[in-house]
Design a protein around this motif. Structure first.
Motif, PDB file in Angstrom:
ATOM      1  N   PHE A  19      22.550 -21.607  12.720  1.00  0.00           N
ATOM      2  CA  PHE A  19      21.610 -20.785  13.484  1.00  0.00           C
ATOM      3  C   PHE A  19      22.188 -20.406  14.853  1.00  0.00           C
ATOM      4  O   PHE A  19      21.934 -19.309  15.357  1.00  0.00           O
ATOM      5  N   VAL A  20      22.953 -21.338  15.440  1.00  0.00           N
ATOM      6  CA  VAL A  20      23.632 -21.020  16.699  1.00  0.00           C
ATOM      7  C   VAL A  20      24.572 -19.834  16.509  1.00  0.00           C
ATOM      8  O   VAL A  20      24.589 -18.900  17.313  1.00  0.00           O
ATOM      9  N   GLU A  21      25.326 -19.868  15.405  1.00  0.00           N
ATOM     10  CA  GLU A  21      26.268 -18.776  15.155  1.00  0.00           C
ATOM     11  C   GLU A  21      25.532 -17.445  14.981  1.00  0.00           C
ATOM     12  O   GLU A  21      25.967 -16.414  15.495  1.00  0.00           O
ATOM     13  N   ARG A  22      24.410 -17.475  14.269  1.00  0.00           N
ATOM     14  CA  ARG A  22      23.635 -16.240  14.098  1.00  0.00           C
ATOM     15  C   ARG A  22      23.129 -15.724  15.440  1.00  0.00           C
ATOM     16  O   ARG A  22      23.128 -14.518  15.699  1.00  0.00           O
ATOM     17  N   ARG A  23      22.701 -16.641  16.299  1.00  0.00           N
ATOM     18  CA  ARG A  23      22.195 -16.228  17.611  1.00  0.00           C
ATOM     19  C   ARG A  23      23.312 -15.625  18.453  1.00  0.00           C
ATOM     20  O   ARG A  23      23.093 -14.612  19.148  1.00  0.00           O
ATOM     21  N   LEU A  24      24.486 -16.199  18.387  1.00  0.00           N
ATOM     22  CA  LEU A  24      25.613 -15.677  19.152  1.00  0.00           C
ATOM     23  C   LEU A  24      26.041 -14.307  18.648  1.00  0.00           C
ATOM     24  O   LEU A  24      26.554 -13.482  19.415  1.00  0.00           O
ATOM     25  N   ALA A  25      25.830 -14.061  17.355  1.00  0.00           N
ATOM     26  CA  ALA A  25      26.226 -12.783  16.768  1.00  0.00           C
ATOM     27  C   ALA A  25      25.190 -11.692  16.979  1.00  0.00           C
ATOM     28  O   ALA A  25      25.471 -10.509  16.783  1.00  0.00           O
ATOM     29  N   ALA A  26      23.989 -12.088  17.391  1.00  0.00           N
ATOM     30  CA  ALA A  26      22.878 -11.117  17.521  1.00  0.00           C
ATOM     31  C   ALA A  26      23.129 -10.158  18.688  1.00  0.00           C
ATOM     32  O   ALA A  26      23.746 -10.523  19.678  1.00  0.00           O
TER      33      ALA A  26
END
Length: 199
Positions: free
Chosen positions: A192-199
């Motif tokens: 989820f951290v990675e998804r947030r960073l990619a947003a």
């Protein structure tokens, strides 16, 4: 614009250790800046309702051991769920990591944090002992004077400040990753951290 992640953790946490290498790789891959923030979770628990491990119900303590084995096997990260020197005070290691972050930067602090986690959970070393901390510091190629600097009043004040910042951010467990004010609790939330960073 480069993203920033605040990394709140207890250096003696097995969950920090299990996620640390993956976090390091994620930060490098996404070119994310990290602010390394070891904190005193005794203070955090006092205001968030958490309990130190020995005070938790037997069912919770037993299930924790099951989960540690599961994640260790699933991630391929060697870990002894009941190492010889645990529980132990995280303050000496946290103060040392804080000093290294100040004097040597985040990358060095991340390297030391990973080495301390491995020392506790894979090598069964006492990371509350100054001589053992000195050995790990040397293994990381860092200056021995950081041990003395770790005890400075300014460094202790910075550790306390980071603990207050964690409380203010709503942190209640370790490790916690904060991106743009959003908390992700636990090494199993790194996707989820990675998804947030990619947003």
């Amino acid at each position: 614009m480069r993203r920033t992640l605040d990394y709140y953790f207890a250096p003696q946490s097995p969950w920090m250790y299990l996620g640390h290498a993956r976090l390091t790789e994620l930060l490098q891959r996404t070119d994310t800046e990290v602010r390394v923030r070891p904190v005193d979770f005794g203070q955090v628990f006092a205001v968030s309702g958490g309990l130190p491990l020995p005070q938790r119900a037997p069912q919770r303590q037993a299930y924790r051991l099951v989960e540690l084995r599961r994640f260790s096997e699933a991630l391929g990260v060697p870990l002894n769920p009941q190492p010889r020197h645990f529980p132990l005070s995280g303050d000496p290691a946290a103060l040392l990591i804080t000093a290294v972050a100040t004097h040597d930067g985040a990358a060095a602090a991340m390297r030391l944090t990973g080495a301390i986690g491995q020392a506790i959970w894979a090598q069964e070393r006492n990371m509350a002992d100054a001589a053992e901390l000195a050995a790990v510091l040397a293994d990381c190629g860092l200056d021995a004077q950081r041990l003395a600097q770790a005890q400075d009043a300014d460094n202790r004040a910075l550790y306390a400040q980071h603990t207050r910042e964690a409380v203010d951010a709503g942190v209640f467990g370790a490790p916690s990753y904060v991106v743009d004010g959003e908390i992700f609790w636990g090494q199993d939330r790194l996707d989820f951290v990675e998804r947030r960073l990619a947003a």
